[in-house]
Structures are given as structure tokens and as C-alpha cells.
Design a protein around this motif. Structure first.
Motif, short mmCIF file in Angstrom:
data_model
loop_
_atom_site.label_atom_id
_atom_site.label_comp_id
_atom_site.label_asym_id
_atom_site.label_seq_id
_atom_site.Cartn_x
_atom_site.Cartn_y
_atom_site.Cartn_z
N LEU A 11 -2.56 -8.96 0.75
CA LEU A 11 -2.57 -9.28 2.18
C LEU A 11 -4.00 -9.52 2.68
O LEU A 11 -4.26 -10.48 3.41
CB LEU A 11 -1.92 -8.14 2.98
CG LEU A 11 -1.99 -8.27 4.50
CD1 LEU A 11 -1.31 -9.57 4.97
CD2 LEU A 11 -1.35 -7.07 5.19
N CYS A 37 -12.20 6.28 0.98
CA CYS A 37 -12.20 7.74 0.96
C CYS A 37 -13.59 8.32 1.16
O CYS A 37 -13.73 9.54 1.31
CB CYS A 37 -11.61 8.26 -0.35
SG CYS A 37 -9.92 7.73 -0.57
N ALA A 57 -4.92 0.23 0.72
CA ALA A 57 -3.93 1.31 0.59
C ALA A 57 -3.74 1.62 -0.89
O ALA A 57 -4.02 0.77 -1.75
CB ALA A 57 -2.60 0.88 1.20
N TYR A 58 -3.25 2.80 -1.14
CA TYR A 58 -2.76 3.11 -2.48
C TYR A 58 -1.34 2.55 -2.51
O TYR A 58 -0.48 3.00 -1.75
CB TYR A 58 -2.76 4.64 -2.71
CG TYR A 58 -2.22 5.02 -4.07
CD1 TYR A 58 -3.10 5.33 -5.11
CD2 TYR A 58 -0.86 5.03 -4.33
CE1 TYR A 58 -2.60 5.67 -6.39
CE2 TYR A 58 -0.36 5.35 -5.59
CZ TYR A 58 -1.24 5.67 -6.60
OH TYR A 58 -0.74 5.99 -7.85
N SER A 97 1.51 -0.75 7.58
CA SER A 97 2.40 0.24 6.95
C SER A 97 3.63 -0.46 6.36
O SER A 97 3.61 -1.67 6.16
CB SER A 97 2.76 1.34 7.95
OG SER A 97 3.33 2.43 7.25
N VAL A 145 5.26 -3.80 7.49
CA VAL A 145 5.73 -5.02 6.85
C VAL A 145 6.54 -4.64 5.62
O VAL A 145 6.61 -3.46 5.26
CB VAL A 145 4.54 -5.94 6.48
CG1 VAL A 145 3.76 -6.33 7.72
CG2 VAL A 145 3.60 -5.28 5.46
N1 LIG Z 1 3.23 -5.64 -1.06
C1 LIG Z 1 4.29 -5.27 -0.35
O1 LIG Z 1 5.43 -5.68 -0.61
C2 LIG Z 1 4.13 -4.35 0.83
C3 LIG Z 1 5.28 -3.93 1.48
C4 LIG Z 1 5.16 -3.09 2.59
C5 LIG Z 1 3.90 -2.69 3.03
N2 LIG Z 1 2.79 -3.08 2.35
C6 LIG Z 1 1.49 -2.61 2.87
O2 LIG Z 1 0.67 -3.75 3.08
C7 LIG Z 1 -0.70 -3.35 2.97
C8 LIG Z 1 -1.43 -4.34 2.07
O3 LIG Z 1 -0.92 -4.19 0.75
P1 LIG Z 1 -0.99 -5.35 -0.33
O4 LIG Z 1 0.37 -5.86 -0.52
O5 LIG Z 1 -2.10 -6.29 0.00
O6 LIG Z 1 -1.35 -4.45 -1.61
P2 LIG Z 1 -2.55 -4.56 -2.63
O7 LIG Z 1 -2.67 -5.94 -3.13
O8 LIG Z 1 -2.32 -3.45 -3.61
O9 LIG Z 1 -3.81 -4.24 -1.74
C9 LIG Z 1 -4.27 -2.95 -1.49
C10 LIG Z 1 -5.78 -2.96 -1.61
O10 LIG Z 1 -6.28 -1.66 -1.30
C11 LIG Z 1 -7.36 -1.42 -2.16
N3 LIG Z 1 -7.66 0.01 -2.29
C12 LIG Z 1 -6.94 0.96 -2.92
N4 LIG Z 1 -7.58 2.14 -2.86
C13 LIG Z 1 -8.73 1.93 -2.16
C14 LIG Z 1 -9.83 2.73 -1.80
N5 LIG Z 1 -9.88 4.04 -2.13
N6 LIG Z 1 -10.83 2.18 -1.09
C15 LIG Z 1 -10.81 0.87 -0.75
N7 LIG Z 1 -9.81 0.04 -1.09
C16 LIG Z 1 -8.78 0.57 -1.79
C17 LIG Z 1 -6.93 -2.01 -3.49
O11 LIG Z 1 -8.07 -2.23 -4.29
P3 LIG Z 1 -7.93 -2.59 -5.85
O12 LIG Z 1 -7.54 -4.04 -5.86
O13 LIG Z 1 -9.29 -2.33 -6.40
O14 LIG Z 1 -6.87 -1.68 -6.39
C18 LIG Z 1 -6.25 -3.30 -3.04
O15 LIG Z 1 -7.16 -4.38 -2.99
C19 LIG Z 1 -0.70 -1.91 2.48
O16 LIG Z 1 -0.89 -1.05 3.57
C20 LIG Z 1 0.71 -1.71 1.94
O17 LIG Z 1 1.11 -0.36 2.03
C21 LIG Z 1 2.87 -3.91 1.26
#
Ligand SMILES: NC(=O)c1ccc[n+]([C@@H]2O[C@H](COP(=O)([O-])OP(=O)(O)OC[C@H]3O[C@@H](n4cnc5c(N)ncnc54)[C@H](OP(=O)(O)O)[C@@H]3O)[C@@H](O)[C@H]2O)c1
Length: 276
Positions: A11, A37, A57-58, A97, A145
């Protein structure tokens, strides 16, 4: 807008592109240089913006069952610190979230007023993060989302495309329902909500809903992959973390902010597949 974006995952990457196209003044904070963190790094990231969007996010849903400490550290404790800094500095926050804050047992779409009860550790950590923001004095929107897909990372669409390209037949669960949503559209929604300074919990997803099985069939059909998609139930793919059967969102609150009609999931999907 002067926006700081935390995280450049699936995202975050689309949000960066969307903001660049809109000529926003953006700063991006991402791993490995930035760790949400670490208090000092968080303070530096937040110091110089008007709007903060937390896309970090984790997100490892299954691994979280064994790594709950890390999941809560990133999704709750860091988020609490982030909200407190935003409150002190008067910075508007949009935090992302998930549908996994719900147990999926409801009949019908989930509204923002429905009681949350997380179905797994990841969902519980995200819910704890939401509650930490709501308990703070930050001016904040929590944008939930679900079922997202985008170019920057593996997701359901890329996995089905890969499997269906190499097999004659695949089985996909037909007992999980949601609203598949492109991250490019979520990015647009984030900018719109930021421009209106929306606050509170807001659900955002594509129009309509579908089972994972029907969604996979649509992907295979649009790409003309010639693979047969068979329905099965979730017991065929037992994973460490439970998934909600119903993730469908009621997005009528979001619609009060946006005069444009949300795209149907089928239109979003075909636009996305055409763009890659
Ligand atoms: N994907 C879905 O279907 C979905 C559904 C519902 C909600 N969401 C929410 O949407 C949001 C975006 O998620 P996304 O889909 O873009 O997932 P994503 O691709 O896993 O992105 C999460 C990012 O957070 C980073 N991250 C993790 N731990 C961190 C830390 N300690 N400090 C700084 N950065 C850190 C990760 O870095 P690394 O790349 O280095 O691991 C990654 O780039 C999140 O809040 C997730 O909960 C996603």
C-alpha cells in the motif's frame, strides 16, 4: 499536502506514487533505515509534516500466531507512541487497519459500529493499535481495508495468476467472502480523507462482494489462463491463523466523504490486470 508516509510495502508504494502524481510534498520512512518501534526514529519522522499516514505494520498473519510479541510491538506499542507524538505536535494521522479485527461471524456487511472481536493474533494486535489511537488525543482516522492487492508485493491476485498459469486445475475456498480492493484505489481514498480531515474509524473497500473462489475465477477468466477453478471449503487449506468467513464492509460512511462512486470489485480488478 505535506505528508509523511511510514512504510513502503504494497500500500505504501502506491500511496507514494499517488501523492507524487498529486504534487504533494512527501517524506517516506521505511525499513531498513527506519524502524517504527524506535522512539527517536519515530519522533524524527513525525517532526516535519502536516499529515502522517501509517502504512507500516507487522502483516505476517500466520507467523504472528508464534510471534505475537513482535506483532504487538509493531501494531500496538509503536502505534500508541505514534499517536501520542501526533497529539503532542498537532499532526493529523491516518492509520491503516484491517477486517481481521472482526471474527467474521456476522450475517451481512460490517459497519464501523459493529463490535470488534479479532479472530487471530494479527487481528488482535491491529485491534489493540486501533484502541491505542482512539484512547489518545490525536486527530486521527483509522481506515480499515481488506483483501488488498497491488503491484508492489505478492497478494491473492498474483498468487492465483502464478498457480493458474502453471496448472490445469486449482481449488479455491468458497466459504470466505470479502470485497477485493486495489491499493491504488485505497491510496486515492487516503488522500481524499486527509484533505477532509476525516476522523474516527472508516471502512473502505470496492463496491460489491465475492467469495475467494468467484474472485479467482474472475482473475483466470480475464487473463484467459485456461485453468479450471474448483470450489472447496477452508478445511482443505488449514493455516496456523484462522481467517474470517465474512469480511464484507459497509462503506456508507466513507461514501459521505467522497462524491465519486466507489468502483465495483470487477472493474477494479480488470483495470488493475490491464495496468500490469
Ligand atoms: N494486504 C492486505 O490484504 C491487507 C488487508 C487489510 C489490512 N491491511 C493493512 O494495510 C496496511 C498496509 O499493508 P500492506 O498490504 O502494504 O502490507 P506490507 O506490504 O506487508 O507492508 C507493511 C510494511 O510495513 C513495514 N514494517 C514492518 N515492520 C516495520 C517496522 N518495525 N518499522 C517500519 N516498517 C515496518 C514492512 O517492511 P518490510 O517490507 O521490510 O517487511 C512493509 O513494508 C497494514 O496496516 C495492514 O495491516 C492489509
Amino acid at each position: 499536502m505535506k505528508i509523511a508516509i511510514l512504510g513502503a510495502g504494497m500500500l505504501g508504494t502506491d500511496l507514494i506514487n499517488t501523492c507524487q502524481q498529486a504534487d504533494d510534498e512527501i517524506q517516506v520512512f521505511k525499513r531498513p533505515e527506519f524502524d517504527i518501534c524506535k522512539q527517536s526514529e519515530l519522533e524524527t519522522a513525525i517532526e516535519n509534516c502536516e499529515v502522517l499516514v501509517n502504512c507500516s505494520a507487522y502483516t505476517q498473519v500466520d507467523k504472528a500466531e508464534e510471534e505475537s510479541e513482535i506483532a504487538f510491538e509493531v501494531n500496538e506499542h509503536a502505534v500508541r507512541n505514534m499517536a501520542e507524538i501526533c497529539a503532542q505536535k498537532n499532526i493529523y494521522l491516518i492509520h491503516i487497519s484491517t477486517d481481521f479485527v472482526f471474527n467474521g461471524e456476522k450475517t451481512g456487511p460490517y459497519t464501523e459500529l459493529d463490535a470488534a472481536e479479532a479472530i487471530n493474533v494479527y487481528g488482535a494486535s491491529k485491534l489493540a493499535g486501533e484502541n491505542a489511537i482512539l484512547a489518545s488525543d490525536a486527530e486521527a482516522a483509522i481506515l480499515r481495508v481488506q483483501w488488498s492487492y497491488g503491484k508492489a508485493a505478492d497478494n491473492f491476485v498474483s498468487k492465483i495468476t502464478e498457480l493458474a498459469s502453471s496448472r490445469d486445475e486449482i481449488s479455491v475456498v468458497n466459504d470466505q467472502f470479502g470485497c477485493p480492493t486495489a491499493t491504488t484505489e485505497i491510496a486515492r481514498a487516503i488522500r481524499l480523507l486527509a484533505s477532509k480531515r476525516a476522523t474516527g474509524i472508516i471502512h473502505y473497500a470496492a463496491e460489491g462482494s465475492v467469495s475467494r473462489y468467484e474472485f479467482a475465477k474472475e482473475i483466470v477468466e480475464i487473463l484467459n489462463l485456461g485453468c479450471t477453478v474448483l470450489p472447496c471449503d477452508s478445511s482443505k487449506f488449514l493455516a496456523p491463523a484462522k481467517r474470517p468467513a465474512n469480511s464484507v464492509f459497509d462503506c456508507s460512511l466513507y461514501d459521505t466523504y467522497d462524491s465519486a462512486k466507489r468502483k465495483h470489485w470487477k472493474t477494479m480488478l480488470s483495470d488493475y490486470l490491464e495496468s500490469i
